[in-house]
Design a protein around this motif. Structure first.
Motif, PDB file in Angstrom:
ATOM      1  N   GLN A  20       4.923  -6.688 -14.154  1.00 23.84           N
ATOM      2  CA  GLN A  20       6.088  -5.800 -14.030  1.00 23.84           C
ATOM      3  C   GLN A  20       6.628  -5.738 -12.613  1.00 23.84           C
ATOM      4  O   GLN A  20       7.837  -5.761 -12.407  1.00 23.84           O
ATOM      5  CB  GLN A  20       5.720  -4.381 -14.486  1.00 23.84           C
ATOM      6  CG  GLN A  20       5.852  -4.196 -15.977  1.00 23.84           C
ATOM      7  CD  GLN A  20       5.549  -2.760 -16.396  1.00 23.84           C
ATOM      8  OE1 GLN A  20       5.581  -1.842 -15.578  1.00 23.84           O
ATOM      9  NE2 GLN A  20       5.264  -2.578 -17.669  1.00 23.84           N
ATOM     10  N   SER A  21       5.719  -5.657 -11.631  1.00 21.70           N
ATOM     11  CA  SER A  21       6.252  -5.527 -10.269  1.00 21.70           C
ATOM     12  C   SER A  21       6.854  -6.849  -9.802  1.00 21.70           C
ATOM     13  O   SER A  21       7.824  -6.856  -9.037  1.00 21.70           O
ATOM     14  CB  SER A  21       5.199  -4.990  -9.295  1.00 21.70           C
ATOM     15  OG  SER A  21       4.102  -5.847  -9.267  1.00 21.70           O
ATOM     16  N   ARG A  23       8.530  -8.827 -11.804  1.00 19.67           N
ATOM     17  CA  ARG A  23       9.847  -8.794 -12.450  1.00 19.67           C
ATOM     18  C   ARG A  23      10.815  -7.922 -11.651  1.00 19.67           C
ATOM     19  O   ARG A  23      11.969  -8.284 -11.437  1.00 19.67           O
ATOM     20  CB  ARG A  23       9.681  -8.264 -13.889  1.00 19.67           C
ATOM     21  CG  ARG A  23      10.953  -7.870 -14.599  1.00 19.67           C
ATOM     22  CD  ARG A  23      11.594  -9.016 -15.320  1.00 19.67           C
ATOM     23  NE  ARG A  23      12.746  -8.568 -16.105  1.00 19.67           N
ATOM     24  CZ  ARG A  23      13.647  -9.371 -16.634  1.00 19.67           C
ATOM     25  NH1 ARG A  23      13.545 -10.684 -16.463  1.00 19.67           N
ATOM     26  NH2 ARG A  23      14.651  -8.889 -17.330  1.00 19.67           N
ATOM     27  N   ILE A  24      10.333  -6.764 -11.200  1.00 25.89           N
ATOM     28  CA  ILE A  24      11.196  -5.864 -10.431  1.00 25.89           C
ATOM     29  C   ILE A  24      11.653  -6.537  -9.136  1.00 25.89           C
ATOM     30  O   ILE A  24      12.838  -6.499  -8.789  1.00 25.89           O
ATOM     31  CB  ILE A  24      10.473  -4.520 -10.146  1.00 25.89           C
ATOM     32  CG1 ILE A  24      10.334  -3.729 -11.457  1.00 25.89           C
ATOM     33  CG2 ILE A  24      11.239  -3.684  -9.106  1.00 25.89           C
ATOM     34  CD1 ILE A  24       9.432  -2.509 -11.370  1.00 25.89           C
ATOM     35  N   LEU A  25      10.699  -7.194  -8.439  1.00 25.01           N
ATOM     36  CA  LEU A  25      11.061  -7.882  -7.194  1.00 25.01           C
ATOM     37  C   LEU A  25      12.062  -9.000  -7.457  1.00 25.01           C
ATOM     38  O   LEU A  25      13.018  -9.194  -6.705  1.00 25.01           O
ATOM     39  CB  LEU A  25       9.809  -8.463  -6.518  1.00 25.01           C
ATOM     40  CG  LEU A  25       8.909  -7.431  -5.829  1.00 25.01           C
ATOM     41  CD1 LEU A  25       7.650  -8.103  -5.294  1.00 25.01           C
ATOM     42  CD2 LEU A  25       9.666  -6.728  -4.702  1.00 25.01           C
ATOM     43  N   GLN A  26      11.829  -9.744  -8.535  1.00 20.37           N
ATOM     44  CA  GLN A  26      12.728 -10.840  -8.891  1.00 20.37           C
ATOM     45  C   GLN A  26      14.141 -10.301  -9.174  1.00 20.37           C
ATOM     46  O   GLN A  26      15.134 -10.845  -8.674  1.00 20.37           O
ATOM     47  CB  GLN A  26      12.179 -11.534 -10.143  1.00 20.37           C
ATOM     48  CG  GLN A  26      13.038 -12.688 -10.633  1.00 20.37           C
ATOM     49  CD  GLN A  26      12.548 -13.231 -11.975  1.00 20.37           C
ATOM     50  OE1 GLN A  26      12.106 -12.467 -12.839  1.00 20.37           O
ATOM     51  NE2 GLN A  26      12.622 -14.539 -12.144  1.00 20.37           N
ATOM     52  N   LEU A  27      14.210  -9.212  -9.959  1.00 19.20           N
ATOM     53  CA  LEU A  27      15.521  -8.651 -10.293  1.00 19.20           C
ATOM     54  C   LEU A  27      16.199  -8.058  -9.056  1.00 19.20           C
ATOM     55  O   LEU A  27      17.404  -8.194  -8.885  1.00 19.20           O
ATOM     56  CB  LEU A  27      15.392  -7.589 -11.385  1.00 19.20           C
ATOM     57  CG  LEU A  27      15.025  -8.100 -12.778  1.00 19.20           C
ATOM     58  CD1 LEU A  27      15.076  -6.964 -13.789  1.00 19.20           C
ATOM     59  CD2 LEU A  27      15.933  -9.244 -13.219  1.00 19.20           C
ATOM     60  N   GLU A  28      15.393  -7.433  -8.201  1.00 14.83           N
ATOM     61  CA  GLU A  28      15.986  -6.832  -7.007  1.00 14.83           C
ATOM     62  C   GLU A  28      16.620  -7.902  -6.122  1.00 14.83           C
ATOM     63  O   GLU A  28      17.744  -7.739  -5.639  1.00 14.83           O
ATOM     64  CB  GLU A  28      14.938  -6.031  -6.229  1.00 14.83           C
ATOM     65  CG  GLU A  28      15.552  -5.262  -5.070  1.00 14.83           C
ATOM     66  CD  GLU A  28      14.517  -4.512  -4.236  1.00 14.83           C
ATOM     67  OE1 GLU A  28      13.605  -3.886  -4.836  1.00 14.83           O
ATOM     68  OE2 GLU A  28      14.628  -4.557  -2.998  1.00 14.83           O
ATOM     69  N   GLU A  76      17.374  -1.450 -17.476  1.00 15.75           N
ATOM     70  CA  GLU A  76      16.396  -2.093 -16.609  1.00 15.75           C
ATOM     71  C   GLU A  76      16.894  -2.213 -15.164  1.00 15.75           C
ATOM     72  O   GLU A  76      16.156  -1.929 -14.228  1.00 15.75           O
ATOM     73  CB  GLU A  76      16.032  -3.491 -17.153  1.00 15.75           C
ATOM     74  CG  GLU A  76      14.901  -4.127 -16.344  1.00 15.75           C
ATOM     75  CD  GLU A  76      14.358  -5.438 -16.921  1.00 15.75           C
ATOM     76  OE1 GLU A  76      15.059  -6.079 -17.736  1.00 15.75           O
ATOM     77  OE2 GLU A  76      13.227  -5.804 -16.545  1.00 15.75           O
ATOM     78  N   PHE A  77      18.166  -2.628 -14.968  1.00 19.21           N
ATOM     79  CA  PHE A  77      18.562  -2.911 -13.586  1.00 19.21           C
ATOM     80  C   PHE A  77      19.108  -1.712 -12.818  1.00 19.21           C
ATOM     81  O   PHE A  77      19.051  -1.704 -11.589  1.00 19.21           O
ATOM     82  CB  PHE A  77      19.502  -4.123 -13.504  1.00 19.21           C
ATOM     83  CG  PHE A  77      20.928  -3.902 -13.945  1.00 19.21           C
ATOM     84  CD1 PHE A  77      21.840  -3.271 -13.111  1.00 19.21           C
ATOM     85  CD2 PHE A  77      21.366  -4.379 -15.175  1.00 19.21           C
ATOM     86  CE1 PHE A  77      23.163  -3.096 -13.504  1.00 19.21           C
ATOM     87  CE2 PHE A  77      22.688  -4.201 -15.578  1.00 19.21           C
ATOM     88  CZ  PHE A  77      23.585  -3.552 -14.739  1.00 19.21           C
ATOM     89  N   ILE A  80      16.456  -0.184 -10.719  1.00 17.67           N
ATOM     90  CA  ILE A  80      16.134  -1.071  -9.602  1.00 17.67           C
ATOM     91  C   ILE A  80      17.216  -0.960  -8.524  1.00 17.67           C
ATOM     92  O   ILE A  80      16.924  -0.908  -7.325  1.00 17.67           O
ATOM     93  CB  ILE A  80      15.958  -2.525 -10.098  1.00 17.67           C
ATOM     94  CG1 ILE A  80      14.727  -2.596 -11.023  1.00 17.67           C
ATOM     95  CG2 ILE A  80      15.836  -3.503  -8.936  1.00 17.67           C
ATOM     96  CD1 ILE A  80      14.557  -3.913 -11.743  1.00 17.67           C
ATOM     97  N   SER A  84      16.511   0.507  -4.652  1.00 19.60           N
ATOM     98  CA  SER A  84      16.721  -0.379  -3.505  1.00 19.60           C
ATOM     99  C   SER A  84      17.938   0.017  -2.680  1.00 19.60           C
ATOM    100  O   SER A  84      18.208  -0.601  -1.659  1.00 19.60           O
ATOM    101  CB  SER A  84      16.916  -1.807  -4.020  1.00 19.60           C
ATOM    102  OG  SER A  84      18.050  -1.826  -4.873  1.00 19.60           O
TER     103      SER A  84
END
Ligand code: C2E
Ligand code: MG
Ligand code: MG
Ligand code: MG
Length: 293
Positions: A20-21, A23-28, A76-77, A80, A84
């Protein structure tokens, strides 16, 4: 044996968290490029009078399609983007684009009382430049302030209520409309509702889903409608999908509705085609319904 399961459970838990983290970094990091790469666009969902005859507004909803990752849900986004700080530039783009679109529609034959609703996250709401941004966006576009509706959530009232009330008063003074999104799911105290001077409550879709069969949901919605009406606020029901839900809302005295029954969120051109086909754009003189209580 229990111990072993516990250990496996723990191992599973950590790898799930790592996934999960990542994925979050990738999306960010993808989201940082999204605006410049024109991967973001707005959809618009119609808001109509309970009789389905008049277009009373549109809600702007953000969409993100990444070239490799595909369509990513706002559920989801958006968190994020909030975490950020990216929600500030993205939210500004949403506001400018939505307002510009609404002005273009008003310059055609859309009802002059119609509103464009824009979701504001708590991060945007708490940013010191918000009121100036709204002033600037209205001036730049020429949209009358009363045609802009800002959707807040109940979380706004929880964090530093005094500061929040001050911001709401300044927005109010500009003439923009304010609504509480997902009403009934948050933690706002009813006493804040009085001080916040919002124009409209958006009844959360969780109360609408089973409203044609669940007496408790009917009671909750009836109570919200009664309270809103006696405080002089408008109401709109979210997530209306069936004519049975619509009939129940009409029986309870709800004046405005939004949901798949009247249209999913659509790109601007499709929205325009759809509301014309449904003859919802009936000219400038369409009046907003008086509240019924
Ligand atoms: P929301 O503001 O409560 O928006 C309503 C959500 O319900 C939208 O989901 C919409 O597509 C969906 N919906 C509308 N009618 C129906 C229906 O009849 N049935 C069902 N099942 N769903 C319906 P979406 O577009 O996925 O957006 C989810 C959330 O993401 C929004 O909830 C809002 O909180 C947030 N969001 C979307 N765009 C923005 C934005 O530009 N800025 C901010 N800050 N948040 C946004
Ligand atoms: Mg909303
Ligand atoms: Mg909502
Ligand atoms: Mg929401």
């Amino acid at each position: 044996r229990a111990k072993q399961e516990g250990r496996n459970g723990y191992r599973f838990f950590t790898s799930e968290m790592q996934r999960q983290s990542a994925r979050i970094l990738q999306l960010e990091s993808a989201l940082r490029q999204a605006q410049a790469n024109r991967e973001l666009h707005l959809c618009f969902q119609p808001q109509v009078s309970i009789d389905g005859q008049r277009l009373v507004g549109a809600e702007a909803l953000l969409r993100w399609t990444h070239p490799q990752l595909g369509v990513i849900s706002p559920a989801e986004f958006i968190p994020i983007a909030e975490g950020s700080g990216l929600i500030l530039p993205i939210g500004e783009w949403v506001l400018r684009s939505a307002v510009r679109q609404m002005k273009a529609w008003l310059d055609q034959d859309y009802p002059s009382e119609m509103t464009i609703a824009v979701n504001l996250s708590l991060v945007q709401f708490r940013h010191p430049g918000l009121v100036e941004l709204v002033v600037d966006v209205l001036q730049e576009s020429g949209l009358p302030a009363h045609c802009l509706e800002l959707e807040l959530t109940e979380s706004v009232a929880m964090h530093d209520p005094a500061a929040a009330i001050a911001v709401v008063r300044r927005l109010h003074a500009l003439g923009v409309r304010l609504s509480v999104d997902d009403f009934g799911t948050g933690y706002s105290s009813l006493s804040y509702l009085k001080q916040f001077q919002v124009h409209k409550l958006k009844i959360d879709q969780s109360f609408i889903r089973q409203i044609s069969e669940d007496g408790h949901d009917q009671s909750i919605v009836r109570a919200i409608l009664g309270m809103a009406c006696s405080l002089g606020m408008l109401t709109i029901a979210e997530g209306v999908e069936t004519s049975a839900q619509l009939a129940e809302l009409e029986r309870l005295g709800c004046a405005e509705v939004q949901g798949y029954l009247f249209g999913k969120p659509m790109a601007a051109a499709e929205f325009d085609a759809r509301v014309r086909q449904q003859q919802l754009v009936t000219g400038r003189h369409a009046q907003r319904a008086a509240t019924t209580c």
